[in-house]
Design a protein around this motif. Structure first.
Motif, PDB file in Angstrom:
ATOM      1  N   SER A  72      75.609  -5.643 -38.899  1.00  0.00           N
ATOM      2  CA  SER A  72      75.675  -4.157 -38.549  1.00  0.00           C
ATOM      3  C   SER A  72      74.200  -3.862 -38.020  1.00  0.00           C
ATOM      4  O   SER A  72      74.006  -3.000 -36.946  1.00  0.00           O
ATOM      5  N   VAL A  85      73.961  -4.900 -34.171  1.00  0.00           N
ATOM      6  CA  VAL A  85      74.887  -3.854 -33.544  1.00  0.00           C
ATOM      7  C   VAL A  85      74.072  -2.472 -33.440  1.00  0.00           C
ATOM      8  O   VAL A  85      74.006  -1.837 -32.320  1.00  0.00           O
ATOM      9  N   LEU A  91      76.927  -4.429 -26.690  1.00  0.00           N
ATOM     10  CA  LEU A  91      77.130  -4.457 -28.018  1.00  0.00           C
ATOM     11  C   LEU A  91      77.754  -5.666 -28.275  1.00  0.00           C
ATOM     12  O   LEU A  91      77.428  -6.349 -29.564  1.00  0.00           O
ATOM     13  N   LEU A 120      76.891  -8.096 -31.442  1.00  0.00           N
ATOM     14  CA  LEU A 120      77.670  -8.612 -32.581  1.00  0.00           C
ATOM     15  C   LEU A 120      77.831 -10.136 -32.572  1.00  0.00           C
ATOM     16  O   LEU A 120      77.544 -10.577 -33.721  1.00  0.00           O
TER      17      LEU A 120
END
Lengths: 534, 395
Positions: B79, B82, B123, B127
């Motif tokens: 997380s 990202v 993104l 990830l």
């Protein structure tokens, strides 16, 4: 087996020798008890036996110490690992590995024994000490008695010819202490191991001992059979004190011995002992339904407790029965998940720390943790500041409890008894009306215990309530008017000291075992004895 | 005769703790495999394999329970990656999926963008990257959970025994320090907090007793180890000791130079492979000499048996599979970020990764740490209930 020839020992920078001119021979399969005041040199004498003194501690050694034909002068302690097994005062501090089985094997690994031999000896030792079910347990999770037995086992696996133990039962509850002593007696009997053991609470060990060494503190060592050494020893366990009082000769060494001879004494003591009944003072602290838990483990299970002014409550029970947790919860600094504690209309847990200690004082088990300054005088000054009292109050209290402590001394250099007195004085500076003492008698000799008992007497005379959590039945018999026994976090019996102590074989003091329930201490007997018999 | 293989199977599957090194080879194999790919399907498969094996074969010991912490750490890593793309510029690529107002920054912060357009490509890149790092971290966590780290230290060659013991002792200092701090802080509260004097005093009142305690404890431990024969060297001539030491130092320096030269392309080649092998050989000779003079034995040493070979081979196979496919089919392992599409997955690397799951079923279970209720005899007393901080024996 052990031969000391004209041994003298000095620590560096100290004028007086700890030991001088000691000549000793200990044969195979003897159980030797080393007695003496705190700081007299018992630990030094024990350390000499495998070279820890002077190789590890420093200092100057004169004469020769010979164990199993090897002299310690030229060899480091590790070269005696196969001959001398040594168990220190705090078993946990001496553990090298994590689990019971590995700890038992550690010494053998160092000696390079064959794996099959190691396997067999570990199994034998597990059985010998009755700890087979603990084999995979982590050492830190064991109780004090279990740790002590593992520590003994860990040196036994190398099959030493000499076993040296420093206060092996001082941290144990009466039952666990009996177990450890029975194990040692069995080793002497079955394996012919020579056991040398120092112990402050001699009363339990004397019946097992073949020999006794009294370290006088002036450098000399008295050596002989226990009755002979005990006759002129200034410190004495209750059974000996009673024997002296009654004029028995030779002195009785076991309860059985004494009981046989006690008949005339029992008859002379016609009346029941008359202890002043505790004056029911006002209630200073009331705890109701106190619950303490650590995760899933419940340490204190809904305990109700009232403390009255002028009373001394002794809290007893086996290691891990919740005594310490209860004391900390009552003081307010420890966790408490349920129940109420009421001290003069307030809950100490809700009060700021500084206020709480003005109501309830606690001397914890490791009392030294409370001290952090370099001099006694600084500690006293800090205590005055913390409590907001005129300067000099703490020192005055200290002089009342233990006079003559050098203000320039470092707290770590004080004897156990002096350090305890200092912590007690620091805590009393806040003048709490309730004083809780957790295991105060550890490492105290008989004199220091008498001094502590006198200090506790002084506190109750001022109208305070005192709680003492301890394993020491003789101390309880001397100071407490009420005894509560804890088990599994509950109070299982609570009542006047004479009833609770006298009614239980595990907790009965020696005097009660000899003269029957009701007679708790030698002082009781002394007071009740008619002039004519004396 | 038919019973014999069955009997052998039963013996093979008896619960025992596997050699810790086997588990470490397995986890490192999987971690290396994870480092070779950014394909999310493959990474998720590796994660699934690791979690499955850990759940199936971890012992119920405190260190094994820390696996959860590593998983949480993995989630944080993903997380975090990202989020970073979201906050600090994620506009590479054409497919803008989120338009955030860009915060203008002063000229000295040129090159840093705060918010602004966010593209699907950047993104996804975050990830994939995060997932790869997280997988590697979780692999290490699995190694910790499956093999007792202390046992691994004990399995070191005899020459390194002393260092291993020192590390084990040092490791056990930390929980003890935490315990001391707890105890002293509680004691401090008994004295009514700090009584004025500021933070320095507060620090001092806790640190000094804790350090004193630690020092005292280490003295106790040292005495205890000495008494029990630690470092009983026996008689080794000083010359032999010096020769061994020289061999070890020379070997290890050679090893360092060799590794550096191998990794750094600009150093002369003769410094790379020849020095590396030479260093290894010299160091091994030193080890062998040092190990030969050690007169110490090991209680119940970890054996290296069939199960260990299997575990280690699975780990190596996973890594090898991904190395092999990366030279044949690189796009599959590192899916493109320029044209957005579902990443493809081919059979070879997938099967390779799935080989890692075999240890979960083909190895014996770990031994239970806590004995069952039947094992506790009549002599069992109540274990210490109170926390060590309170009940700790302190003489």
């Amino acid at each position: 087996m052990i031969r000391l020839k004209d041994v003298g020992f000095w620590y560096h920078g100290q004028a007086d020798p700890v030991l001088t001119g000691v000549d000793l021979t200990v044969g195979e399969g003897e159980l030797v008890l080393v007695a003496g005041r705190t700081g007299a040199g018992k630990s030094t004498l024990l350390g000499l036996l495998n070279g820890l003194v002077p190789h590890f501690t420093g200092g100057h050694l004169e004469g020769t110490v010979e164990v199993g034909g090897l002299t310690t002068g030229t060899r480091p302690p590790r070269e005696f690992a196969h001959l001398v097994g040594m168990v220190g005062q705090d078993p946990l501090a001496g553990f090298v590995t994590d689990t019971v089985e590995e700890e038992l094997a550690y010494g053998m690994e160092q000696l390079g024994l064959r794996p099959q031999v190691m396997r067999r000896r570990v199994e034998e030792t597990l059985d010998l000490l009755g700890i087979a079910d603990l084999r995979r347990r982590a050492l830190r999770t064991l109780s004090g008695g279990q740790q002590q037995r593992v520590a003994i086992g860990s040196v036994l696996t190398v099959h030493p010819q000499v076993l040296v133990l420093d206060e092996p039962t001082s941290a144990l509850d009466p039952t666990a202490a009996e177990e450890v002593l029975a194990t040692l007696a069995r080793l002497v009997e079955d394996l012919g191991t020579t056991v040398v053991m120092a112990e402050h609470r001699m009363e339990r060990v004397i019946p097992f001992a073949d020999r006794m060494l009294y370290v006088r503190g002036d450098g000399g060592v008295a050596d002989g059979a226990p009755p002979d050494v005990l006759r002129d020893m200034p410190i004495a366990p209750p059974i000996v004190a009673l024997g002296r009082l009654a004029g028995w000769d030779p002195l009785p060494m076991s309860v059985r011995d004494a009981r046989r001879r006690a008949r005339p004494l029992r008859e002379a003591l016609a009346s029941r002992p008359r202890r002043a009944d505790p004056v029911p003072g006002e209630t200073l602290l009331r705890g109701e339904g106190v619950v303490v838990r650590y995760g899933p483990a419940v340490a204190v299970r809904g305990v109700d407790l009232d403390l009255r002014a002028g009373g001394v409550l002794a809290l007893m029970g086996r290691n891990g029965s919740g005594k310490s947790s209860l004391l900390w919860a009552l003081q307010g600094s420890g966790p408490r998940q349920g129940g109420t504690v009421d001290v003069a209309g307030a809950d100490p847990k809700r009060l700021p720390d500084g206020e709480a200690r003005k109501r309830v004082g606690l001397v914890p088990q490791s009392a030294g943790d409370l001290l952090y300054l370099e001099h006694v005088a600084d500690e006293c000054r800090a205590a005055d500041l913390e409590s907001g009292v005129p300067a000099g109050s703490c020192r005055e209290l200290l002089d009342r409890i233990a006079p003559g402590i050098d203000p320039a001394a470092h707290p770590r250099d004080l004897s156990e008894g002096q350090r305890l007195a200092l912590v007690l004085a620091v805590q009393l500076t806040a003048s709490p009306r309730v004083m809780l003492l957790d295991e105060p008698t550890r490492g105290l000799d008989y004199d220091a215990k008498t001094a502590l008992a006198a200090a506790i007497g002084g506190l109750t005379a001022e109208g305070r309530a005192v709680v003492v959590a301890t394993h020491d039945v003789e101390f309880v018999a001397a100071v407490a008017d009420r005894v509560a026994v804890m088990a599994e976090g509950e109070i299982v019996s609570d009542g006047p000291a004479a009833d609770v102590l006298g009614g239980s074989p595990a907790f009965a003091p020696q005097t009660a075992k000899i003269l029957g329930p009701g007679w708790l201490t030698v002082a009781d007997v002394d007071a009740a004895l008619p002039e004519a018999v004396r | 005769m038919t019973a014999r293989p069955a009997a052998r199977m039963a013996a093979y599957f008896l619960p025992r703790d596997l050699h810790p090194a086997a588990w470490w080879v397995w986890t490192l194999g999987l971690a290396v495999a994870a480092s070779r790919t950014t394909n999310p399907w493959l990474l998720l498969t590796i994660l699934a394999v690791v979690c499955h094996v850990v759940v199936a074969r971890r012992p119920d010991a405190p260190w094994a329970m820390a696996f959860r912490v590593y998983v949480v750490l993995g989630v944080v890593i993903v997380s975090g990656r990202v989020l970073f793309r979201l906050v600090f510029g994620g506009a590479e690529g054409s497919t803008v999926i989120l338009r955030l107002p860009e915060i203008p920054l002063p000229a000295w912060a040129a090159g840093i963008r705060l918010f602004g357009d966010v593209s699907a490509e950047s993104l996804l890149g975050g990830l994939y990257d995060g997932l790869r790092l997280a997988t590697m971290v979780i692999c290490l966590g699995a190694g910790n959970a499956l093999a007792n780290p202390k046992r691994l230290l004990k399995a070191m060659p005899p020459a390194l025994y002393e260092i291993g013991t020192a590390v084990v002792v040092a490791l056990s200092v930390f929980p003890q320090l935490a315990e001391s701090v707890l105890r002293v802080r509680r004691a401090r509260r008994l004295r009514g907090g700090m009584g004025g004097g500021g933070r320095y005093r507060a620090l001092r009142t806790v640190v000094i007793p804790v350090l004193e305690d630690a020092l005292e404890r280490s003295m106790h431990l040292a005495a205890s180890m000495d008494v029990r024969g630690y470092g009983r060297a026996g008689a080794v001539p000083a010359r032999a000791r010096a020769a061994t030491g020289l061999l070890m130092i020379a070997g290890l320096s050679g090893l360092c130079v060799g590794v550096y030269a191998t990794l750094d392309g600009s150093t002369p080649r003769y410094l790379a492979f020849p020095v590396l092998t030479g260093g290894v050989l010299v160091a091994l000779t030193g080890f062998w000499f040092a190990g030969r003079r050690v007169r110490r034995t090991r209680y119940r040493p970890d054996r290296w048996g069939l199960a260990e070979i299997l575990v280690a081979a699975c780990g190596v196979a996973v890594a090898a599979a991904l190395f092999a496919t990366s030279s044949v089919d690189p796009t599959n392992l590192n899916p493109s970020l320029t044209d957005l599409s579902w990443p493809m997955l081919s059979w070879t690397p997938l099967l390779g990764v799935l080989a890692g799951v075999l240890p979960a079923h083909l190895t014996p279970r770990p031994e239970p740490t806590v004995p069952g209720p039947t094992a506790s005899g009549p002599t069992a007393t109540v274990p210490g209930r109170e926390p060590p901080a309170v009940e700790k024996a302190h003489a």
